[in-house]
Motif scaffolding. Sequence first.
Motif, PDB file in Angstrom:
ATOM      1  N   LEU A 163      40.372  32.061  37.968  1.00 55.15           N
ATOM      2  CA  LEU A 163      38.958  32.399  37.947  1.00 55.15           C
ATOM      3  C   LEU A 163      38.732  33.805  38.494  1.00 55.15           C
ATOM      4  O   LEU A 163      37.945  34.583  37.945  1.00 55.15           O
ATOM      5  N   LEU A 164      39.431  34.137  39.577  1.00 56.08           N
ATOM      6  CA  LEU A 164      39.296  35.466  40.168  1.00 56.08           C
ATOM      7  C   LEU A 164      39.704  36.546  39.167  1.00 56.08           C
ATOM      8  O   LEU A 164      39.028  37.573  39.030  1.00 56.08           O
ATOM      9  N   ALA A 165      40.789  36.325  38.449  1.00 57.24           N
ATOM     10  CA  ALA A 165      41.238  37.300  37.448  1.00 57.24           C
ATOM     11  C   ALA A 165      40.244  37.426  36.317  1.00 57.24           C
ATOM     12  O   ALA A 165      39.955  38.537  35.835  1.00 57.24           O
ATOM     13  N   GLU A 166      39.695  36.303  35.889  1.00 59.17           N
ATOM     14  CA  GLU A 166      38.679  36.340  34.822  1.00 59.17           C
ATOM     15  C   GLU A 166      37.448  37.120  35.277  1.00 59.17           C
ATOM     16  O   GLU A 166      36.896  37.939  34.532  1.00 59.17           O
ATOM     17  N   GLN A 167      36.999  36.871  36.515  1.00 61.20           N
ATOM     18  CA  GLN A 167      35.848  37.596  37.051  1.00 61.20           C
ATOM     19  C   GLN A 167      36.132  39.097  37.104  1.00 61.20           C
ATOM     20  O   GLN A 167      35.283  39.914  36.714  1.00 61.20           O
ATOM     21  N   ALA A 168      37.297  39.454  37.595  1.00 59.97           N
ATOM     22  CA  ALA A 168      37.658  40.863  37.732  1.00 59.97           C
ATOM     23  C   ALA A 168      37.632  41.572  36.386  1.00 59.97           C
ATOM     24  O   ALA A 168      37.125  42.700  36.265  1.00 59.97           O
ATOM     25  N   HIS A 169      38.156  40.910  35.355  1.00 55.66           N
ATOM     26  CA  HIS A 169      38.207  41.523  34.026  1.00 55.66           C
ATOM     27  C   HIS A 169      36.814  41.658  33.424  1.00 55.66           C
ATOM     28  O   HIS A 169      36.459  42.710  32.861  1.00 55.66           O
ATOM     29  N   ARG A 170      36.012  40.618  33.523  1.00 49.70           N
ATOM     30  CA  ARG A 170      34.658  40.665  32.956  1.00 49.70           C
ATOM     31  C   ARG A 170      33.802  41.727  33.625  1.00 49.70           C
ATOM     32  O   ARG A 170      32.986  42.380  32.983  1.00 49.70           O
ATOM     33  N   LEU A 171      34.007  41.915  34.918  1.00 50.25           N
ATOM     34  CA  LEU A 171      33.179  42.851  35.674  1.00 50.25           C
ATOM     35  C   LEU A 171      33.761  44.261  35.715  1.00 50.25           C
ATOM     36  O   LEU A 171      33.059  45.210  36.084  1.00 50.25           O
ATOM     37  N   GLY A 172      35.040  44.412  35.381  1.00 55.01           N
ATOM     38  CA  GLY A 172      35.669  45.729  35.425  1.00 55.01           C
ATOM     39  C   GLY A 172      35.772  46.291  36.827  1.00 55.01           C
ATOM     40  O   GLY A 172      35.542  47.486  37.048  1.00 55.01           O
ATOM     41  N   VAL A 173      36.161  45.464  37.788  1.00 54.63           N
ATOM     42  CA  VAL A 173      36.205  45.896  39.187  1.00 54.63           C
ATOM     43  C   VAL A 173      37.393  46.818  39.432  1.00 54.63           C
ATOM     44  O   VAL A 173      38.363  46.832  38.674  1.00 54.63           O
ATOM     45  N   ARG A 174      37.291  47.574  40.518  1.00 55.23           N
ATOM     46  CA  ARG A 174      38.387  48.480  40.887  1.00 55.23           C
ATOM     47  C   ARG A 174      39.383  47.825  41.820  1.00 55.23           C
ATOM     48  O   ARG A 174      40.508  48.296  41.966  1.00 55.23           O
ATOM     49  N   ALA A 175      38.975  46.724  42.494  1.00 55.66           N
ATOM     50  CA  ALA A 175      39.875  46.082  43.458  1.00 55.66           C
ATOM     51  C   ALA A 175      39.567  44.603  43.571  1.00 55.66           C
ATOM     52  O   ALA A 175      38.413  44.177  43.435  1.00 55.66           O
ATOM     53  N   VAL A 176      40.621  43.808  43.805  1.00 50.89           N
ATOM     54  CA  VAL A 176      40.482  42.386  44.107  1.00 50.89           C
ATOM     55  C   VAL A 176      41.300  42.101  45.361  1.00 50.89           C
ATOM     56  O   VAL A 176      42.318  42.754  45.616  1.00 50.89           O
ATOM     57  N   ALA A 177      40.851  41.116  46.128  1.00 46.20           N
ATOM     58  CA  ALA A 177      41.538  40.793  47.378  1.00 46.20           C
ATOM     59  C   ALA A 177      41.663  39.289  47.526  1.00 46.20           C
ATOM     60  O   ALA A 177      40.759  38.540  47.125  1.00 46.20           O
ATOM     61  N   VAL A 178      42.779  38.859  48.089  1.00 47.37           N
ATOM     62  CA  VAL A 178      42.978  37.448  48.424  1.00 47.37           C
ATOM     63  C   VAL A 178      43.440  37.348  49.874  1.00 47.37           C
ATOM     64  O   VAL A 178      44.217  38.173  50.345  1.00 47.37           O
ATOM     65  N   ALA A 179      42.936  36.330  50.565  1.00 49.13           N
ATOM     66  CA  ALA A 179      43.316  36.151  51.962  1.00 49.13           C
ATOM     67  C   ALA A 179      44.736  35.635  52.099  1.00 49.13           C
ATOM     68  O   ALA A 179      45.424  35.929  53.073  1.00 49.13           O
ATOM     69  N   ARG A 180      45.205  34.872  51.102  1.00 43.22           N
ATOM     70  CA  ARG A 180      46.542  34.286  51.162  1.00 43.22           C
ATOM     71  C   ARG A 180      47.531  35.214  50.462  1.00 43.22           C
ATOM     72  O   ARG A 180      47.493  35.369  49.235  1.00 43.22           O
ATOM     73  N   GLU A 181      48.417  35.794  51.212  1.00 47.75           N
ATOM     74  CA  GLU A 181      49.382  36.727  50.625  1.00 47.75           C
ATOM     75  C   GLU A 181      50.305  36.036  49.623  1.00 47.75           C
ATOM     76  O   GLU A 181      50.755  36.655  48.649  1.00 47.75           O
ATOM     77  N   GLU A 182      50.556  34.764  49.833  1.00 50.57           N
ATOM     78  CA  GLU A 182      51.436  34.045  48.917  1.00 50.57           C
ATOM     79  C   GLU A 182      50.809  33.853  47.535  1.00 50.57           C
ATOM     80  O   GLU A 182      51.493  33.485  46.568  1.00 50.57           O
ATOM     81  N   ALA A 183      49.494  34.105  47.425  1.00 48.88           N
ATOM     82  CA  ALA A 183      48.810  33.954  46.136  1.00 48.88           C
ATOM     83  C   ALA A 183      48.952  35.191  45.251  1.00 48.88           C
ATOM     84  O   ALA A 183      48.547  35.160  44.081  1.00 48.88           O
ATOM     85  N   VAL A 184      49.512  36.271  45.776  1.00 52.53           N
ATOM     86  CA  VAL A 184      49.576  37.531  45.024  1.00 52.53           C
ATOM     87  C   VAL A 184      50.361  37.411  43.718  1.00 52.53           C
ATOM     88  O   VAL A 184      49.897  37.883  42.670  1.00 52.53           O
ATOM     89  N   PRO A 185      51.566  36.810  43.696  1.00 52.19           N
ATOM     90  CA  PRO A 185      52.278  36.719  42.414  1.00 52.19           C
ATOM     91  C   PRO A 185      51.479  35.995  41.333  1.00 52.19           C
ATOM     92  O   PRO A 185      51.420  36.448  40.178  1.00 52.19           O
ATOM     93  N   ALA A 186      50.843  34.883  41.708  1.00 48.74           N
ATOM     94  CA  ALA A 186      50.034  34.144  40.728  1.00 48.74           C
ATOM     95  C   ALA A 186      48.817  34.953  40.301  1.00 48.74           C
ATOM     96  O   ALA A 186      48.421  34.931  39.129  1.00 48.74           O
ATOM     97  N   LEU A 187      48.221  35.665  41.242  1.00 50.68           N
ATOM     98  CA  LEU A 187      47.078  36.505  40.909  1.00 50.68           C
ATOM     99  C   LEU A 187      47.488  37.625  39.965  1.00 50.68           C
ATOM    100  O   LEU A 187      46.797  37.903  38.970  1.00 50.68           O
ATOM    101  N   ARG A 188      48.601  38.251  40.247  1.00 53.75           N
ATOM    102  CA  ARG A 188      49.063  39.348  39.385  1.00 53.75           C
ATOM    103  C   ARG A 188      49.335  38.834  37.965  1.00 53.75           C
ATOM    104  O   ARG A 188      48.978  39.487  36.978  1.00 53.75           O
ATOM    105  N   ALA A 189      49.949  37.659  37.865  1.00 55.39           N
ATOM    106  CA  ALA A 189      50.212  37.088  36.544  1.00 55.39           C
ATOM    107  C   ALA A 189      48.911  36.775  35.808  1.00 55.39           C
ATOM    108  O   ALA A 189      48.786  37.025  34.594  1.00 55.39           O
ATOM    109  N   ALA A 190      47.929  36.246  36.550  1.00 56.72           N
ATOM    110  CA  ALA A 190      46.636  35.930  35.929  1.00 56.72           C
ATOM    111  C   ALA A 190      45.919  37.200  35.484  1.00 56.72           C
ATOM    112  O   ALA A 190      45.283  37.229  34.421  1.00 56.72           O
ATOM    113  N   LEU A 191      46.011  38.244  36.285  1.00 54.77           N
ATOM    114  CA  LEU A 191      45.401  39.523  35.911  1.00 54.77           C
ATOM    115  C   LEU A 191      46.077  40.110  34.669  1.00 54.77           C
ATOM    116  O   LEU A 191      45.401  40.621  33.765  1.00 54.77           O
ATOM    117  N   CYS A 192      47.398  40.029  34.608  1.00 55.31           N
ATOM    118  CA  CYS A 192      48.118  40.547  33.434  1.00 55.31           C
ATOM    119  C   CYS A 192      47.697  39.801  32.179  1.00 55.31           C
ATOM    120  O   CYS A 192      47.547  40.399  31.097  1.00 55.31           O
TER     121      CYS A 192
END
Length: 416
Positions: free
Chosen positions: A62-91
């Motif tokens: 959902l975060l990746a979808e929001q970022a793409h629809r809004l064209g944001v310059r930055a996204v942040a997650v509190a859980r560092e372990e979520a970064v690989p999954a977030l990066r894959a979702a963003l890609c």
Amino acid sequence: MSDSPSPLADPHTVFDPATGRRDVVVLGSTGSIGTQAIDLVLRNPERFRVTALSAAGGRVALLAEQAHRLGVRAVAVAREEAVPALRAALCAEYGSQPLPEILAGPDAATDLAASECHTVLNGITGSIGLAPTLAALRAGRTLALANKESLIVGGPLVKALAKPGQIIPVDSEHAALFQSLASGKRSEVRKLVVTASGGPFRGRTRAELAEVTPSQALAHPTWAMGPVITVNSATLVNKGLEVIEAHLLYDIPFERIEVVVHPQSYVHSMVEFIDGSTLAQATPPDMRGPIALGIGWPERVPDAAPAFDWTKASAWEFFPLDTEAFPSVGLARRVGELGGTAPAVFNAANEECVEAFLAGRLPFNAIMDTVTEVVTEHGVPARGTSLAVSDVLQAETWARARARELAVKATAEARA
């Protein structure tokens, strides 16, 4: 007490004077407040532009979808372990397009709160929202505050940093008070009346609440919210927090802040003036109205939320609060009057107890019993010293640990 027409008047100028469009950072973007805020922004692209998003990290798709629809310059997650999954979702969302900057860790949301923008919408749940709140205020951003806990636990710290007009409340109750207070001088205010839906257990006695289950507590009759806030509505802890918040925002003494139960949730709060007049702010229950006020003030956003259909009959009811079945409001007044670290202890202990209740480790009535015991053990905060963030964190750490200990004890006694 000032006689200005509104306690939060004199808002900042817009960030982009050429277009009138405001750049907004949304903290807690995958939660209830965040998703509704994004819906509002997407419907009003000429007014708002989201530049950055933060989330805990549990809903990266959902975060990746929001970022793409809004064209944001930055996204942040509190859980560092979520970064690989977030990066894959963003890609997956962006394809060959450049990805936004990714921030991670417990300070990521705080970093975004201080970034270049006009308004920071703090929709984070819990006292972890305090650091982003302080960062936004230090950076001079307008703060649309949905994270009531940061004001509760760090009230003196927040008030010391906030300039006139810098905080716009997003809670439906405080947005209602904000608007109603604009109709008179502060010296003409007799009392603030905060409305409560009564939650899913309105009318039940304390004895009838003993066997309440988490699924029952999460079935709110009016609002769709996150689990912690929904349980807080069931215990009415949310209303106790709102009484403290109203005191801090508007400098009205606790004895002049009342709570009344209004099951329909049409009237979001009221202000009674010294001439006997009571002004109420009313809309159908929908958080997009307060969100629009928070990120758009002093301008209103057309059709931000539904309006009443006055051609249809409706009944609006008001009932006194049952303080025996729901002692949370009285306890909140007590800790609010104590000040210092007492509200932080109250809030932290409650968060731990709610977590234990949702996990099936603590009976419903034991939530407030345990919080009361933790607050009592904490005692009267030291006077004559300035509150620091370290004091809040230390008090919270102790309160959480003690609440967990007492919760284990209460569960064992309940099963004995």
